[in-house]
Design a protein around this motif. Structure first.
Motif, PDB file in Angstrom:
ATOM      1  N   LEU A 131       0.843  -1.204   0.000  1.00 56.12           N
ATOM      2  CA  LEU A 131       0.000   0.000   0.000  1.00 56.12           C
ATOM      3  C   LEU A 131       0.877   1.252   0.000  1.00 56.12           C
ATOM      4  CD1 LEU A 131      -2.770   1.287   0.048  1.00 56.12           C
ATOM      5  CD2 LEU A 131      -2.768   1.097   2.525  1.00 56.12           C
ATOM      6  N   ARG A 132       1.965   1.216   0.806  1.00 57.12           N
ATOM      7  CA  ARG A 132       2.900   2.328   0.832  1.00 57.12           C
ATOM      8  C   ARG A 132       3.454   2.621  -0.560  1.00 57.12           C
ATOM      9  NH1 ARG A 132       6.590   1.265   5.709  1.00 57.12           N
ATOM     10  NH2 ARG A 132       5.268   2.282   7.222  1.00 57.12           N
ATOM     11  N   ARG A 133       3.875   1.546  -1.227  1.00 61.31           N
ATOM     12  CA  ARG A 133       4.476   1.695  -2.553  1.00 61.31           C
ATOM     13  C   ARG A 133       3.438   2.226  -3.538  1.00 61.31           C
ATOM     14  NH1 ARG A 133       4.003  -1.102  -6.970  1.00 61.31           N
ATOM     15  NH2 ARG A 133       5.452  -0.450  -8.585  1.00 61.31           N
ATOM     16  N   THR A 134       2.203   1.724  -3.422  1.00 66.47           N
ATOM     17  CA  THR A 134       1.135   2.159  -4.326  1.00 66.47           C
ATOM     18  C   THR A 134       0.803   3.639  -4.098  1.00 66.47           C
ATOM     19  OG1 THR A 134       0.273  -0.073  -4.352  1.00 66.47           O
ATOM     20  CG2 THR A 134      -1.205   1.635  -5.106  1.00 66.47           C
ATOM     21  N   ASN A 135       0.765   4.053  -2.832  1.00 63.42           N
ATOM     22  CA  ASN A 135       0.507   5.471  -2.524  1.00 63.42           C
ATOM     23  C   ASN A 135       1.589   6.355  -3.128  1.00 63.42           C
ATOM     24  OD1 ASN A 135      -1.793   5.011  -1.122  1.00 63.42           O
ATOM     25  ND2 ASN A 135      -0.895   5.208   0.900  1.00 63.42           N
ATOM     26  N   ASP A 136       2.812   5.881  -3.015  1.00 63.65           N
ATOM     27  CA  ASP A 136       3.961   6.594  -3.570  1.00 63.65           C
ATOM     28  C   ASP A 136       3.820   6.750  -5.083  1.00 63.65           C
ATOM     29  OD1 ASP A 136       5.911   7.402  -1.833  1.00 63.65           O
ATOM     30  OD2 ASP A 136       7.461   6.209  -2.880  1.00 63.65           O
ATOM     31  N   ALA A 137       3.453   5.635  -5.732  1.00 63.40           N
ATOM     32  CA  ALA A 137       3.317   5.628  -7.189  1.00 63.40           C
ATOM     33  C   ALA A 137       2.179   6.562  -7.612  1.00 63.40           C
ATOM     34  CB  ALA A 137       3.069   4.206  -7.683  1.00 63.40           C
ATOM     35  N   LEU A 138       1.116   6.585  -6.799  1.00 60.09           N
ATOM     36  CA  LEU A 138      -0.037   7.445  -7.092  1.00 60.09           C
ATOM     37  C   LEU A 138       0.380   8.914  -7.018  1.00 60.09           C
ATOM     38  CD1 LEU A 138      -3.049   7.153  -7.640  1.00 60.09           C
ATOM     39  CD2 LEU A 138      -3.462   7.338  -5.195  1.00 60.09           C
ATOM     40  N   ALA A 139       1.143   9.251  -5.980  1.00 58.34           N
ATOM     41  CA  ALA A 139       1.627  10.630  -5.836  1.00 58.34           C
ATOM     42  C   ALA A 139       2.526  10.986  -7.023  1.00 58.34           C
ATOM     43  CB  ALA A 139       2.384  10.785  -4.521  1.00 58.34           C
ATOM     44  N   ASP A 140       3.359  10.041  -7.433  1.00 62.84           N
ATOM     45  CA  ASP A 140       4.262  10.313  -8.563  1.00 62.84           C
ATOM     46  C   ASP A 140       3.482  10.555  -9.848  1.00 62.84           C
ATOM     47  OD1 ASP A 140       6.491  10.113  -7.037  1.00 62.84           O
ATOM     48  OD2 ASP A 140       6.900   8.021  -7.526  1.00 62.84           O
ATOM     49  N   LYS A 152      12.635   6.631 -11.293  1.00 62.94           N
ATOM     50  CA  LYS A 152      12.179   5.936 -10.078  1.00 62.94           C
ATOM     51  C   LYS A 152      11.946   4.455 -10.355  1.00 62.94           C
ATOM     52  CE  LYS A 152       9.689   6.723  -6.007  1.00 62.94           C
ATOM     53  NZ  LYS A 152       8.864   7.832  -5.577  1.00 62.94           N
ATOM     54  N   ALA A 153      11.307   4.161 -11.492  1.00 63.70           N
ATOM     55  CA  ALA A 153      11.029   2.762 -11.839  1.00 63.70           C
ATOM     56  C   ALA A 153      12.336   1.986 -12.007  1.00 63.70           C
ATOM     57  CB  ALA A 153      10.196   2.693 -13.124  1.00 63.70           C
ATOM     58  N   LEU A 154      13.325   2.614 -12.643  1.00 65.15           N
ATOM     59  CA  LEU A 154      14.621   1.935 -12.832  1.00 65.15           C
ATOM     60  C   LEU A 154      15.269   1.635 -11.481  1.00 65.15           C
ATOM     61  CD1 LEU A 154      16.119   3.890 -15.886  1.00 65.15           C
ATOM     62  CD2 LEU A 154      15.033   1.632 -15.884  1.00 65.15           C
ATOM     63  N   LEU A 155      15.170   2.593 -10.553  1.00 63.74           N
ATOM     64  CA  LEU A 155      15.781   2.391  -9.233  1.00 63.74           C
ATOM     65  C   LEU A 155      15.057   1.290  -8.454  1.00 63.74           C
ATOM     66  CD1 LEU A 155      16.430   6.129  -8.333  1.00 63.74           C
ATOM     67  CD2 LEU A 155      18.160   4.393  -8.854  1.00 63.74           C
ATOM     68  N   GLU A 156      13.721   1.270  -8.561  1.00 64.37           N
ATOM     69  CA  GLU A 156      12.950   0.211  -7.876  1.00 64.37           C
ATOM     70  C   GLU A 156      13.290  -1.154  -8.446  1.00 64.37           C
ATOM     71  OE1 GLU A 156       8.742   0.645  -7.824  1.00 64.37           O
ATOM     72  OE2 GLU A 156       8.812   2.329  -6.433  1.00 64.37           O
ATOM     73  N   LEU A 157      13.393  -1.224  -9.779  1.00 65.15           N
ATOM     74  CA  LEU A 157      13.735  -2.505 -10.424  1.00 65.15           C
ATOM     75  C   LEU A 157      15.148  -2.926 -10.011  1.00 65.15           C
ATOM     76  CD1 LEU A 157      12.191  -1.810 -13.936  1.00 65.15           C
ATOM     77  CD2 LEU A 157      11.410  -3.570 -12.336  1.00 65.15           C
ATOM     78  N   ALA A 158      16.045  -1.932  -9.874  1.00 64.91           N
ATOM     79  CA  ALA A 158      17.420  -2.245  -9.465  1.00 64.91           C
ATOM     80  C   ALA A 158      17.440  -2.802  -8.045  1.00 64.91           C
ATOM     81  CB  ALA A 158      18.287  -0.997  -9.554  1.00 64.91           C
ATOM     82  N   ASP A 159      16.603  -2.230  -7.186  1.00 60.57           N
ATOM     83  CA  ASP A 159      16.495  -2.704  -5.803  1.00 60.57           C
ATOM     84  C   ASP A 159      16.110  -4.180  -5.754  1.00 60.57           C
ATOM     85  OD1 ASP A 159      17.131  -0.940  -3.911  1.00 60.57           O
ATOM     86  OD2 ASP A 159      15.079  -0.614  -3.186  1.00 60.57           O
ATOM     87  N   LYS A 160      15.193  -4.526  -6.634  1.00 56.85           N
ATOM     88  CA  LYS A 160      14.646  -5.886  -6.633  1.00 56.85           C
ATOM     89  C   LYS A 160      15.499  -6.861  -7.423  1.00 56.85           C
ATOM     90  CE  LYS A 160       9.850  -5.532  -6.340  1.00 56.85           C
ATOM     91  NZ  LYS A 160       8.521  -5.696  -6.874  1.00 56.85           N
ATOM     92  N   ARG A 218      22.683  10.071  -9.929  1.00 53.11           N
ATOM     93  CA  ARG A 218      22.006  11.033 -10.810  1.00 53.11           C
ATOM     94  C   ARG A 218      20.560  10.624 -11.028  1.00 53.11           C
ATOM     95  NH1 ARG A 218      26.178  14.001 -13.269  1.00 53.11           N
ATOM     96  NH2 ARG A 218      24.570  15.392 -14.024  1.00 53.11           N
ATOM     97  N   LEU A 219      20.329   9.327 -11.170  1.00 50.61           N
ATOM     98  CA  LEU A 219      18.945   8.845 -11.352  1.00 50.61           C
ATOM     99  C   LEU A 219      18.118   9.159 -10.100  1.00 50.61           C
ATOM    100  CD1 LEU A 219      19.522   5.390 -13.064  1.00 50.61           C
ATOM    101  CD2 LEU A 219      18.369   7.362 -14.081  1.00 50.61           C
ATOM    102  N   ALA A 220      18.734   8.938  -8.942  1.00 43.21           N
ATOM    103  CA  ALA A 220      18.017   9.189  -7.673  1.00 43.21           C
ATOM    104  C   ALA A 220      17.653  10.666  -7.572  1.00 43.21           C
ATOM    105  CB  ALA A 220      18.873   8.751  -6.489  1.00 43.21           C
ATOM    106  N   ARG A 221      18.551  11.533  -7.991  1.00 44.88           N
ATOM    107  CA  ARG A 221      18.255  12.970  -7.949  1.00 44.88           C
ATOM    108  C   ARG A 221      17.122  13.317  -8.915  1.00 44.88           C
ATOM    109  NH1 ARG A 221      23.760  15.602  -8.582  1.00 44.88           N
ATOM    110  NH2 ARG A 221      24.534  13.658  -7.737  1.00 44.88           N
ATOM    111  N   ARG A 222      17.150  12.662 -10.102  1.00 44.51           N
ATOM    112  CA  ARG A 222      16.097  12.930 -11.102  1.00 44.51           C
ATOM    113  C   ARG A 222      14.755  12.377 -10.650  1.00 44.51           C
ATOM    114  NH1 ARG A 222      12.877  14.732 -13.453  1.00 44.51           N
ATOM    115  NH2 ARG A 222      12.666  15.347 -15.634  1.00 44.51           N
ATOM    116  N   ALA A 223      14.802  11.308  -9.816  1.00 42.57           N
ATOM    117  CA  ALA A 223      13.553  10.656  -9.376  1.00 42.57           C
ATOM    118  C   ALA A 223      12.863  11.450  -8.275  1.00 42.57           C
ATOM    119  CB  ALA A 223      13.874   9.249  -8.868  1.00 42.57           C
TER     120      ALA A 223
END
Ligand code: CMP
Length: 224
Positions: A131-140, A152-160, A218-223
């Motif tokens: 739910l947290r992640r979904t709320n975040d995505a909704l705000a984005d 942001k999506a690239l960073l999340e995919l990298a995390d996983k 740089r990606l994190a700053r752009r996200a």
């Protein structure tokens, strides 16, 4: 027991003996790439734990457009909503790669929920994270532009799914460009434009179904 399985919310709270007993009440299915595990709208009475591979959860709008709610990997669960709140499946689950999943039926799950509060707590924690992640995505979707969401999506995919690479982090996401666009919630053209811009700046290198992140900072700053 498989490592991915021991980390899954369902199992992580249990001692080894209980984990083996729970595993014994689950049925393993091999899903070759492209297999639909269930369809949005169907009545569901099983939840699943991913042992290997990736599963995408897709949602179709009334005009037929597709969006991806999530791409999940080993240790993650899906299909639990229809068990906790009986009703139709809220998304279609498709194997993005060859995958191995364990299915747990409603009737097998209930004694565990009643007898082992730590199982219920672990599942609640997984739901809360989602739910947290979904709320975040909704705000984005409301506040961020497409390049920000792509970063942001690239960073999340990298995390996983990210693995070490001598030049950065290699993310084998196994999605087509169309699927990546569906995950970001934008057209393929705008997502491609953002990827081309990041490539030109030297932040990423794009290949078929994978991206090499050369500058996570740089990606994190752009996200943001
Ligand atoms: P269920 O509704 O049974 O079937 C589709 C599944 O997709 C759902 O259970 C959840 O496991 C999963 N799902 C739905 N929405 C999201 C979301 N926003 N993020 C991640 N997974 C989701």
């Amino acid at each position: 027991m498989d490592d991915a399985l021991m980390q899954a919310p369902l199992f992580s709270a249990l001692d080894a003996e209980a984990a083996v007993a729970l595993r014994a009440s689950m049925v393993e299915t091999l899903a070759p790439r492209g297999t639909i595990i269930f369809n949005e709208g169907e009545i569901g009475d099983h939840m699943y734990v991913i042992v290997g591979g990736k599963i995408k959860l897709g949602h179709a709008s009334s005009d037929g457009r597709e969006s991806l709610l999530a791409v999940l990997g080993p240790g993650e669960i899906f299909g639990e909503l229809s068990l906790f709140d009986p009703g139709p499946r809220t998304a279609t689950a498709t194997a993005l790669t060859d995958a191995r999943v364990l299915a747990l039926g409603n009737t097998s799950l209930h004694p565990w929920l009643a007898g082992r509060p730590e199982v219920a707590e672990a599942l609640l924690a997984a739901l809360a994270r989602r739910l947290r992640r979904t709320n975040d995505a909704l705000a984005d979707l409301v506040f961020s532009d497409v390049p920000g969401r792509v970063a942001k999506a690239l960073l999340e995919l990298a995390d996983k799914f990210g693995t070490w690479h001598e030049e950065g982090t290699l993310v084998k996401h196994d999605m087509t460009q169309e699927e990546l666009a569906q995950l970001v919630g934008a057209s393929r053209e705008t997502v491609n434009k953002a990827l081309a811009d990041f490539t030109q700046r030297g932040w990423i290198r794009v290949d078929q179904r994978e991206v090499l992140l050369l500058s996570v900072d740089r990606l994190a700053r752009r996200a943001r």
